[in-house]
Design a protein around this motif. Structure first.
Motif, PDB file in Angstrom:
ATOM      1  N   UNK A   8      24.315  24.690 -16.040  1.00  0.00           N
ATOM      2  CA  UNK A   8      24.837  23.363 -16.340  1.00  0.00           C
ATOM      3  C   UNK A   8      24.520  23.071 -17.797  1.00  0.00           C
ATOM      4  N   UNK A   9      25.483  22.496 -18.517  1.00  0.00           N
ATOM      5  CA  UNK A   9      25.235  22.204 -19.919  1.00  0.00           C
ATOM      6  C   UNK A   9      25.926  20.916 -20.332  1.00  0.00           C
ATOM      7  N   UNK A  10      25.483  20.395 -21.468  1.00  0.00           N
ATOM      8  CA  UNK A  10      25.962  19.115 -21.984  1.00  0.00           C
ATOM      9  C   UNK A  10      26.408  19.296 -23.425  1.00  0.00           C
ATOM     10  N   UNK A  11      27.623  18.839 -23.741  1.00  0.00           N
ATOM     11  CA  UNK A  11      28.180  18.899 -25.095  1.00  0.00           C
ATOM     12  C   UNK A  11      28.169  17.513 -25.727  1.00  0.00           C
ATOM     13  N   UNK A  12      27.804  17.455 -27.010  1.00  0.00           N
ATOM     14  CA  UNK A  12      27.857  16.190 -27.749  1.00  0.00           C
ATOM     15  C   UNK A  12      28.526  16.444 -29.091  1.00  0.00           C
ATOM     16  N   UNK A  13      29.573  15.667 -29.395  1.00  0.00           N
ATOM     17  CA  UNK A  13      30.279  15.790 -30.664  1.00  0.00           C
ATOM     18  C   UNK A  13      29.644  14.886 -31.711  1.00  0.00           C
ATOM     19  N   UNK A  14      29.399  15.449 -32.873  1.00  0.00           N
ATOM     20  CA  UNK A  14      28.892  14.705 -34.020  1.00  0.00           C
ATOM     21  C   UNK A  14      30.021  14.673 -35.043  1.00  0.00           C
ATOM     22  N   UNK A  15      30.750  13.568 -35.062  1.00  0.00           N
ATOM     23  CA  UNK A  15      31.936  13.525 -35.897  1.00  0.00           C
ATOM     24  C   UNK A  15      33.021  14.405 -35.306  1.00  0.00           C
ATOM     25  N   UNK A  16      33.941  14.822 -36.157  1.00  0.00           N
ATOM     26  CA  UNK A  16      35.075  15.621 -35.703  1.00  0.00           C
ATOM     27  C   UNK A  16      34.890  17.120 -35.921  1.00  0.00           C
ATOM     28  N   UNK A  17      33.807  17.519 -36.593  1.00  0.00           N
ATOM     29  CA  UNK A  17      33.689  18.921 -36.973  1.00  0.00           C
ATOM     30  C   UNK A  17      32.427  19.601 -36.451  1.00  0.00           C
ATOM     31  N   UNK A  18      31.611  18.873 -35.726  1.00  0.00           N
ATOM     32  CA  UNK A  18      30.349  19.444 -35.258  1.00  0.00           C
ATOM     33  C   UNK A  18      30.163  19.171 -33.768  1.00  0.00           C
ATOM     34  N   UNK A  19      29.689  20.172 -33.047  1.00  0.00           N
ATOM     35  CA  UNK A  19      29.369  20.045 -31.629  1.00  0.00           C
ATOM     36  C   UNK A  19      28.000  20.653 -31.389  1.00  0.00           C
ATOM     37  N   UNK A  20      27.154  19.979 -30.633  1.00  0.00           N
ATOM     38  CA  UNK A  20      25.846  20.507 -30.244  1.00  0.00           C
ATOM     39  C   UNK A  20      25.698  20.350 -28.733  1.00  0.00           C
ATOM     40  N   UNK A  21      24.792  21.130 -28.161  1.00  0.00           N
ATOM     41  CA  UNK A  21      24.616  21.049 -26.721  1.00  0.00           C
ATOM     42  C   UNK A  21      23.391  21.803 -26.244  1.00  0.00           C
ATOM     43  N   UNK A  22      23.117  21.651 -24.967  1.00  0.00           N
ATOM     44  CA  UNK A  22      22.011  22.342 -24.327  1.00  0.00           C
ATOM     45  C   UNK A  22      22.415  22.772 -22.935  1.00  0.00           C
ATOM     46  N   UNK A  23      21.760  23.816 -22.425  1.00  0.00           N
ATOM     47  CA  UNK A  23      22.110  24.365 -21.117  1.00  0.00           C
ATOM     48  C   UNK A  23      20.856  24.810 -20.376  1.00  0.00           C
ATOM     49  N   UNK A  24      20.940  24.765 -19.054  1.00  0.00           N
ATOM     50  CA  UNK A  24      19.908  25.302 -18.181  1.00  0.00           C
ATOM     51  C   UNK A  24      20.600  26.098 -17.091  1.00  0.00           C
ATOM     52  N   UNK A  25      19.997  27.202 -16.687  1.00  0.00           N
ATOM     53  CA  UNK A  25      20.638  28.041 -15.687  1.00  0.00           C
ATOM     54  C   UNK A  25      19.648  28.845 -14.872  1.00  0.00           C
ATOM     55  N   UNK A  83      14.962  31.721 -14.750  1.00  0.00           N
ATOM     56  CA  UNK A  83      15.423  30.410 -15.198  1.00  0.00           C
ATOM     57  C   UNK A  83      15.643  30.483 -16.704  1.00  0.00           C
ATOM     58  N   UNK A  84      16.784  29.990 -17.169  1.00  0.00           N
ATOM     59  CA  UNK A  84      17.130  30.076 -18.590  1.00  0.00           C
ATOM     60  C   UNK A  84      17.372  28.696 -19.191  1.00  0.00           C
ATOM     61  N   UNK A  85      17.013  28.586 -20.467  1.00  0.00           N
ATOM     62  CA  UNK A  85      17.263  27.385 -21.254  1.00  0.00           C
ATOM     63  C   UNK A  85      17.927  27.830 -22.559  1.00  0.00           C
ATOM     64  N   UNK A  86      18.847  27.024 -23.064  1.00  0.00           N
ATOM     65  CA  UNK A  86      19.529  27.389 -24.307  1.00  0.00           C
ATOM     66  C   UNK A  86      19.947  26.140 -25.065  1.00  0.00           C
ATOM     67  N   UNK A  87      19.961  26.247 -26.378  1.00  0.00           N
ATOM     68  CA  UNK A  87      20.521  25.228 -27.271  1.00  0.00           C
ATOM     69  C   UNK A  87      21.620  25.898 -28.088  1.00  0.00           C
ATOM     70  N   UNK A  88      22.699  25.196 -28.334  1.00  0.00           N
ATOM     71  CA  UNK A  88      23.824  25.799 -29.038  1.00  0.00           C
ATOM     72  C   UNK A  88      24.525  24.755 -29.894  1.00  0.00           C
ATOM     73  N   UNK A  89      25.371  25.248 -30.771  1.00  0.00           N
ATOM     74  CA  UNK A  89      26.127  24.348 -31.621  1.00  0.00           C
ATOM     75  C   UNK A  89      27.232  25.079 -32.351  1.00  0.00           C
ATOM     76  N   UNK A  90      28.216  24.330 -32.822  1.00  0.00           N
ATOM     77  CA  UNK A  90      29.290  24.898 -33.644  1.00  0.00           C
ATOM     78  C   UNK A  90      29.715  23.869 -34.684  1.00  0.00           C
ATOM     79  N   UNK A  91      30.226  24.365 -35.802  1.00  0.00           N
ATOM     80  CA  UNK A  91      30.676  23.476 -36.888  1.00  0.00           C
ATOM     81  C   UNK A  91      31.783  24.169 -37.672  1.00  0.00           C
ATOM     82  N   UNK A  92      32.763  23.402 -38.044  1.00  0.00           N
ATOM     83  CA  UNK A  92      33.809  23.907 -38.911  1.00  0.00           C
ATOM     84  C   UNK A  92      33.345  23.782 -40.362  1.00  0.00           C
ATOM     85  N   UNK A  93      33.241  24.900 -41.054  1.00  0.00           N
ATOM     86  CA  UNK A  93      32.865  24.951 -42.465  1.00  0.00           C
ATOM     87  C   UNK A  93      34.115  25.306 -43.246  1.00  0.00           C
TER      88      UNK A  93
END
Length: 350
Positions: free
Chosen positions: A112-129, A149-159
Motif C-alpha cells: 500500500x502506498x500514498x502519493x502526494x503532488x508538490x506543484x505540477x512537476x514533483x511527486x513524493x510518496x511512501x509505501x509499506x508491503x 516486511x518492506x518500507x520505501x520512500x520514492x519520488x519523481x520530478x520533471x527537470x
C-alpha cells in the motif's frame, strides 16, 4: 603404524565412510597423510535465501518506480493525491553450477502506498508491503521460507524535459530452512535466522511525443541492493547439525531501457497501455559462498548458485480510469534468467 583416520564432528562416520566412501550427507576424500577429511554436502540452500531476498527487494523497488515512469509527475496540472493497493505474484530463480543446485522461489504479497503532488512537476510518496517466498532447489529436497516486511520512500520530478525518479527501500525478514536427507526423527536439520536489506533504484527518462497520444521514453539508471543474514545453528538432526555463518549479498545493476506508452479512451475515462524493454548488467561479485561449521568447529565453504550477469526484462501493462476517483492497473514482466512478476493495483484519488 599409520595414524588412525580423523573425522569431523559434522556427523557420525559409518564403516564405509572410514575408508573414504561418503555417507548420505557427507563427502570424503583421502588426504596425502591418509587422514580422512569429511565435509558436509547439500548445503547450498543456505546461499539461496540471500539472493532470493535481494531479488525480492529489487522487484519491490522496480514496481514502484515503473509506476512513476508510466505516470510522470507532469501528468497534468491539478493532479490529485492518491492511495494505491497492490497485489503481487511472481517467481524468482538462479541457475545452478557444478557445485550448487539451481533454485526457484515463488513469491506473493501486497503493498500500500500514498502519493502526494508538490506543484505540477514533483511527486513524493511512501509505501509499506509484505512478501512471502517459498524456496526450493532443483536437485535436492531442501526448502526455505522467507517472510519480509518492506518500507520505501520514492519520488519523481520533471527537470525540464527529463523525468527523474528514485526509490529507497528497507526490508526486514525472517527465514527458515530445512535439509531433509532420510527417514527418522534425526534426519531433517532445520534452521532459522533474521535478514535485513537496503535497496534503491534511480533513473532518468526523456519522454518523446510521437504523435497520436503515443510517447516513447528512453531510460537509464542504477539498481542496487545490500542484504545481510545473521548466522545460526541447525537443530533436529543430532550429530549432523551445522552452524551456518552470516551471509551478505551485494548487487549493483546499471541498466538502460525503453518504454512505449499510448493513451486512448475518453477524456473522463482514459486508458493507458505501455510496453517496456530493459537490459541490466550485474557488476557486483556473483560468487555465492557461506561458511558452515561442524560441531568440532571445523569450517567448510558452502558454495551456492551464482547471480545472473546479464538480465533482459520485458514487460507490459495497462491502466484504466473506471470512475471519477478510481482506477485499476495491471502489469506483467519477465526477467530472463531471473524470473517473472505480475502486479494488480487499485488506486483512489482524492
Amino acid at each position: 603404524m599409520l595414524p588412525a583416520p580423523r573425522r569431523s564432528a559434522a556427523a557420525p562416520i559409518s564403516s564405509s565412510a572410514a575408508v573414504g566412501r561418503p555417507t548420505a550427507r557427507l563427502s570424503a576424500s583421502e588426504a596425502p597423510s591418509t587422514a580422512t577429511t569429511i565435509a558436509p554436502v547439500d548445503t547450498s540452500i543456505y546461499t539461496a535465501l540471500g539472493p532470493a531476498a535481494a531479488l525480492d527487494a529489487q522487484a519491490f523497488d522496480a514496481a514502484l518506480l515503473d509506476r512513476l515512469a508510466t505516470a510522470p509527475a507532469s501528468a497534468g496540472a491539478g493532479a490529485h493525491d492518491g492511495m494505491w493497493a497492490t497485489l503481487t505474484d511472481g517467481y524468482a530463480r538462479a541457475d545452478g553450477s557444478g557445485t550448487a543446485s539451481a533454485f526457484g522461489a515463488h513469491r506473493y504479497g501486497f503493498a500500500a502506498d500514498f502519493d502526494h503532488h508538490v506543484g505540477d512537476r514533483t511527486l513524493i510518496g511512501g509505501a509499506i508491503g509484505y512478501e512471502h517466498d517459498d524456496i526450493g532447489e532443483s536437485s535436492t529436497p531442501d526448502t526455505g521460507k522467507l517472510d519480509t516486511i518492506r518500507f520505501a520512500a520514492y519520488g519523481s520530478r520533471m527537470l525540464g524535459p527529463i523525468d527523474a525518479s528514485a526509490v529507497f527501500g528497507y526490508g526486514s525478514g525472517w527465514a527458515s530452512e530445512k535439509r531433509p536427507f532420510g527417514a527418522g526423527s534425526n534426519s531433517t536439520p532445520e534452521g532459522s535466522n533474521w535478514l535485513q536489506a537496503l535497496s534503491g533504484k534511480a533513473q532518468a527518462g526523456l519522454p518523446l511525443p510521437l504523435g497520436g497520444n503515443t510517447v516513447l521514453e528512453p531510460r537509464a539508471g542504477l539498481h542496487w541492493a545490500w542484504l545481510h543474514g545473521q548466522g545460526f545453528t541447525e537443530s533436529g538432526s543430532g550429530g549432523q547439525n551445522l552452524a551456518v555463518g552470516a551471509d551478505t549479498v551485494h548487487s549493483a545493476q546499471p541498466y538502460v531501457g525503453l518504454t512505449l506508452m499510448h493513451a486512448f479512451g475518453t477524456a473522463d475515462k482514459p486508458v493507458n497501455v505501455h510496453l517496456d524493454l530493459d537490459y541490466a548488467r550485474e557488476l557486483a561479485g556473483r560468487t555465492r559462498t557461506v561458511t558452515v561449521f561442524a560441531q568440532d568447529g571445523t569450517a567448510f565453504a558452502a558454495p551456492g548458485a551464482p547471480l545472473a550477469r546479464d538480465i533482459v526484462s520485458l514487460g507490459t501493462g495497462v491502466r484504466a480510469q473506471i470512475g471519477q476517483s478510481w482506477s485499476v492497473s495491471g502489469e506483467a514482466s519477465t526477467q530472463f534468467r531471473e524470473g517473472s512478476m505480475v502486479h494488480v493495483q487499485l488506486n483512489y484519488r482524492f
